[in-house]
Motif scaffolding. Structure first.
Motif, PDB file in Angstrom:
ATOM      1  N   ALA A 180       0.894  -1.164   0.000  1.00 47.12           N
ATOM      2  CA  ALA A 180       0.000   0.000   0.000  1.00 47.12           C
ATOM      3  C   ALA A 180       0.921   1.199   0.000  1.00 47.12           C
ATOM      4  O   ALA A 180       2.136   1.038  -0.044  1.00 47.12           O
ATOM      5  CB  ALA A 180      -0.867   0.020   1.251  1.00 47.12           C
TER       6      ALA A 180
ATOM      7  N   THR B  42      -0.565   4.424 -10.930  1.00 50.94           N
ATOM      8  CA  THR B  42      -0.841   3.749  -9.645  1.00 50.94           C
ATOM      9  C   THR B  42      -2.213   3.073  -9.659  1.00 50.94           C
ATOM     10  O   THR B  42      -2.359   1.946  -9.171  1.00 50.94           O
ATOM     11  CB  THR B  42      -0.886   4.768  -8.479  1.00 50.94           C
ATOM     12  N   SER B  43      -3.207   3.764 -10.171  1.00 49.56           N
ATOM     13  CA  SER B  43      -4.545   3.170 -10.176  1.00 49.56           C
ATOM     14  C   SER B  43      -4.618   1.988 -11.126  1.00 49.56           C
ATOM     15  O   SER B  43      -5.421   1.075 -10.925  1.00 49.56           O
ATOM     16  CB  SER B  43      -5.589   4.199 -10.575  1.00 49.56           C
ATOM     17  N   ASP B  46      -3.546  -0.838  -9.101  1.00 49.51           N
ATOM     18  CA  ASP B  46      -4.635  -1.277  -8.225  1.00 49.51           C
ATOM     19  C   ASP B  46      -5.625  -2.150  -8.995  1.00 49.51           C
ATOM     20  O   ASP B  46      -6.064  -3.186  -8.508  1.00 49.51           O
ATOM     21  CB  ASP B  46      -5.381  -0.058  -7.653  1.00 49.51           C
ATOM     22  N   SER B  49      -4.142  -5.470  -9.787  1.00 47.53           N
ATOM     23  CA  SER B  49      -4.051  -6.233  -8.545  1.00 47.53           C
ATOM     24  C   SER B  49      -5.387  -6.926  -8.258  1.00 47.53           C
ATOM     25  O   SER B  49      -5.444  -8.108  -7.916  1.00 47.53           O
ATOM     26  CB  SER B  49      -3.662  -5.274  -7.426  1.00 47.53           C
ATOM     27  N   ARG B  56      -0.583  -5.756  -4.785  1.00 46.35           N
ATOM     28  CA  ARG B  56      -0.082  -4.648  -5.606  1.00 46.35           C
ATOM     29  C   ARG B  56       1.432  -4.490  -5.436  1.00 46.35           C
ATOM     30  O   ARG B  56       2.130  -4.118  -6.360  1.00 46.35           O
ATOM     31  CB  ARG B  56      -0.825  -3.344  -5.312  1.00 46.35           C
TER      32      ARG B  56
END
Ligand SMILES: Cc1cc2nc3c(=O)[nH]c(=O)nc-3n(C[C@H](O)[C@H](O)[C@H](O)COP(=O)(O)O)c2cc1C
Ligand code: SF4
Ligand code: SF4
Ligand code: FES
Lengths: 231, 599
Positions: A180, B42-43, B46, B49, B56
């Motif tokens: 994260a 980044t998204s 996600d 993932s 991720r």
């Protein structure tokens, strides 16, 4: 039937099928320096501290399996000199300020450096810029000390079933990341196996600093070679 | 906003569907995903993932391993100058600086307007037609000052790459000397027909009789490798063609895949029949991305001729097909176990061995990994027999070897010779004059000095994966070695301590020598580091990372001596360079801004 054996620095060591050299050595209470190996986990084979000469050939003893009657040398000057250089490399690539580190006295890197008489870092320091992650209420990550052994990665994935950690980057830019943007957003908890496997001082519990006074810590009492039947 | 996950679903769903949501395809998915914004958002990670059910951090860990994948915006134009020593000799640094100056950008950084990113990259395999660069992973060669000026205009005017002059993207084969392989008049299917007539056992026997050894560097017996794999038990067997060709100075596989791909695929099919494989992979280095579509159409052509696919040539127990996987800028992925990791969608870290790929390869199943040239050579053996092949070359080294010749010579390109040819012969054929040294088999190979030119290309004399870089008397062999050392530091995978830290220490030491801060102690240190790398590294990259320095110290000592200004002591701290930030901030670089006399 008797187990097959090999000799390690002149001592006869029995072994069973599938055991690695270091596993057989530990079972026979013989210390081979190591950092990324932890008897509870599959060998990573990355630090190379455990390199021995097996029938004259250098190999990592945490991944190599013995052969019957093999002659293995470990505690010899040539190998200890190389191990010291590997330790020095690990010290200069990170930021290890032992006197102010909460793990001082219980850190395998420091203890192994004492064991092998490392008196100075020898090489120029790299002084990498590695920010801390203090987001988690109970735990702190100080990446400055990471030696990339991947034990926390394995523990979190294989024992905790959480995949909190992973290795990222390449070469000298290799580093540890969390699953994260910061640790607090992962499912990490102090009860995780991953919270207790780091051989150095990266994964630290907050607010318990110096509970065991310096001088009474694990490796203050006995050298790592006397304790390390594996840890 | 591109940060919405749903924005990414739009293009990622297509990509994921094409790859059947298989996690082994992760690297391929990431390469295609990057094409969308020029970086991986980044998204997007996600979303992947979620869809692939992978953490991720694992996806980020994979993406950040490969040089050509970016996790942050990297400009609309990503310009990477090939930085092999041969590109340097052709002036690539001046060209890069000229481009940077015209477009107001610093090397290694993204321009302030986000238009472009300029940096260097490891050898792109175009040494016979450098200086070369990659722009958004497409190769442009034969750069000149003029061409750089034109490129600056095209970038400034934001002209899409597709509209750039086609001649920029032309790539020459430069075949200068052909022998049994390059000169063969290969006809698709003939080797397979020969195999089917002779039978698999007998064909394997012919490969063994031929004494063919791998052309990728290590020189393992191909017949033995195939036999071991055939004998290994597993759910499924696999054939892998190693087209990673990352060794600087090597470009023969590029030409083989451009012109002789049919033959390479047929060699893989021979192997498949012998070891009993249904699936094969060709791992193509990212730098050769432009070959993907032509290769796919060669594969399609073979399917149409029933030379690939189901019931090959009418044999209903003969089914085999080939997939192409792309690399993304990682030399270490040429190492066979790292290549397999990469094929499985992981970071390209070499595995602990044993077990070896012949028993535990792709998905831990028995796998043959061979070089492009090795597979092509097996076709010749299937057609003409092992004895014929064994009769060519020398006792230890049968057949022919293709050399990629570059550097100081009149006719760089491919030269195929029967094994046993002398270095002197090759030098004379390529029109090299006044030669000081030849680097054979790339940075991990050997540096040969003038007194040794009667030595031969053969496994028992000078073994080689193919690179043959020529340096004339005007070249500084210290700079050659320094370039190679930087290459290894850049390409170290970082898994093991000695190579991860040692290659960086070594490049720092070479830089220190080059800045005139070295002392004799540094040479001693370099030798010590070398021993450590050789004896404790995890794979061949670390084992050979010191070779260029040791070879050049042994053979070109004066190039080092002139740099040893300090005879005894080693100043680790350089006061002048500590001021470089201050110089940069004040925009000064005059004599008064330096501390030369304080050394
Ligand atoms: C760092 C490293 C890079 C390598 N790169 C390549 C490569 O680009 N192409 C190749 O065929 N072999 C490469 N190899 C050798 C492979 O590991 C392997 O030996 C080879 O692909 C086997 O094929 P062959 O027997 O046909 O030579 C490399 C090895 C190392 C250690
Ligand atoms: S954080 Fe600790 S356990 Fe995890 S890789 Fe780094 S050194 Fe190993
Ligand atoms: S020798 Fe270098 S490239 Fe090979 S495993 Fe070690 S760090 Fe990676
Ligand atoms: S303990 Fe064996 S390589 Fe680290």
């Amino acid at each position: 039937m008797n187990n097959p054996t090999f000799t390690l620095d002149g001592k006869t060591i029995p072994f069973t099928e599938g055991q690695t050299i270091i596993q057989a050595a530990i079972a026979a209470s013989v210390y081979i320096p190591h950092l990324c190996f932890n008897p509870e986990f599959k060998a990573h084979g990355s630090c190379k501290l455990c390199t021995v000469k097996a029938n004259g050939r250098k190999t990592a003893s945490c991944t190599a399996q013995p052969q019957p009657d093999m002659i293995v040398e470990s505690n010899i000057q040539e190998l200890n000199d190389e191990r010291r250089a590997l330790l020095q490399m690990l010290f200069v690539e990170g930021n290890h300020f032992c006197p102010s580190c909460e793990m001082s006295g219980q850190c395998q890197l420091q203890a192994t450096a004492y064991e092998l008489n490392m008196m100075s870092p020898h090489f120029d320091h790299f002084f990498p810029d590695r920010p801390l992650d203090a987001s988690h209420p109970e735990y702190l990550l100080d990446f400055n000390r990471c030696i990339l052994c991947s034990l926390c990665v394995q523990a979190s994935r294989d024992v905790d079933g959480k995949n909190v950690f992973a290795l990222a980057g390449r070469g000298i830019n290799s580093h540890l990341i969390v699953n994260a943007s910061q640790l607090a957003e992962t499912g990490f908890s102090g009860d995780d196996k991953a919270a207790h496997v780091c051989p150095v001082g990266v994964i630290l519990k907050k607010r318990v600093g110096f509970v065991v006074p310096v001088g009474q810590r694990k490796y203050d009492l006995l050298p790592i070679s006397a304790l390390a039947k594996g840890d | 906003m591109v940060s919405q996950v749903s924005t990414h679903a739009g293009y990622l769903d297509d990509i994921l569907a094409r790859h059947h949501h298989r996690t082994n395809q992760l690297l391929q998915v990431l390469i295609e995903a990057q094409a969308h914004y020029g970086y991986i958002h980044t998204s997007a990670i996600d979303y992947l993932s979620l869809q692939l059910q992978l953490p991720r951090a694992q996806i980020e860990g994979v993406a950040s391993f490969y040089s050509f994948l970016y996790l942050q915006p990297h400009g609309d134009y990503r310009v990477l100058f090939s930085d092999n020593i041969t590109d340097r000799m052709l002036g690539n640094m001046d060209l890069m600086l000229s481009l940077c100056k015209q477009l107001w950008v610093e090397p290694g950084k993204i321009s302030e307007d986000g238009l472009l990113f300029v940096s260097t990259t490891s050898c792109t395999g175009m040494c016979d037609q450098g200086p070369a660069l990659l722009i958004n992973n497409i190769a442009i060669n034969q750069l000149t000052g003029e061409r750089i000026n034109e490129i600056c205009v095209l970038i400034r005017e934001r002209v899409p790459l597709l509209e750039w002059p086609a001649e920029y993207f032309e790539i020459a084969d430069n075949i200068r000397r052909s022998d049994i392989l390059l000169g063969s008049n290969f006809q698709s299917g003939r080797s397979l027909t020969a195999l089917l007539q002779r039978g698999t056992a007998e064909t394997l026997q012919q490969i063994k009789v031929s004494r063919l050894r791998g052309r990728g560097g290590a020189g393992f017996s191909t017949g033995m490798k195939w036999e071991l794999c055939q004998a290994a038990t597993g759910r499924e067997h696999f054939v892998v063609c190693n087209a990673d060709e990352g060794e600087p100075g090597t470009f023969k596989d590029r030409v083989l895949l451009n012109r002789y791909a049919d033959m390479v695929f047929e060699g893989m099919t021979l192997c498949a029949r012998i070891i009993g494989a249904k699936r094969g992979f060709l791992y193509l280095r990212g730098e050769y991305r432009y070959l993907l579509e032509p290769l796919l159409s060669v594969l399609q052509g073979r399917r149409e001729k029933n030379l690939l696919g189901t019931s090959i040539l009418g044999n209903n127990d003969f089914n085999f097909d080939i997939e192409i996987h792309l690399g993304a800028g990682a030399y270490v992925c040429g190492e066979e176990s790292a290549l397999i990791e990469s094929l499985e969608g992981h970071r390209g870290t070499p595995r602990n061995r044993p077990p070896f790929p012949v028993t535990h390869g792709y998905l831990n199943q028995p796998t043959v990994v061979n070089n492009v040239e090795t597979f092509a050579a097996t076709c010749l053996i299937a057609q003409n027999g092992g004895a014929w092949y064994a009769g060519i070359g020398t006792d230890t080294s049968s057949g022919s070897k293709i050399l990629s010749v570059s550097g100081d010579c009149e006719r760089p390109g491919l030269y195929e010779y029967p094994f046993g040819v002398t270095v002197a012969q090759v030098l004379s054929d390529c029109g090299a004059k006044d030669t000081q040294a030849v680097q054979i088999s790339g940075p991990s190979g050997v540096c040969i000095a003038a007194g040794e030119f009667q030595r031969r290309i053969a496994f028992d004399d000078i073994p080689t994966a193919g690179a043959f870089m020529v340096f004339d008397q005007s070249r500084d062999m210290f700079e050659v070695a320094r370039n190679f050392v930087h290459f290894f530091a850049h390409e170290s995978c970082g898994f093991c301590t000695p190579c991860r830290v040692g290659t960086s220490l070594l490049s720092n030491m070479m830089d220190k020598l080059s800045q005139g801060h070295g002392s004799a102690c540094d040479l001693v240190e370099i030798e010590k580091l070398n021993l450590l790398l050789q004896s404790t590294s995890h794979c061949g990259l670390g084992h050979s990372a010191c070779n260029p320095v040791l070879d050049t110290i042994a053979k070109f000592k004066p190039a080092y001596d002139i740099r040893l200004t300090h005879k005894e002591f080693t100043p680790a701290f350089d006061l002048d360079s500590a001021l470089s930030q201050a110089r940069q901030m004040t925009g000064r670089d005059d004599a008064g801004a330096h501390l030369r006399e304080c050394e």
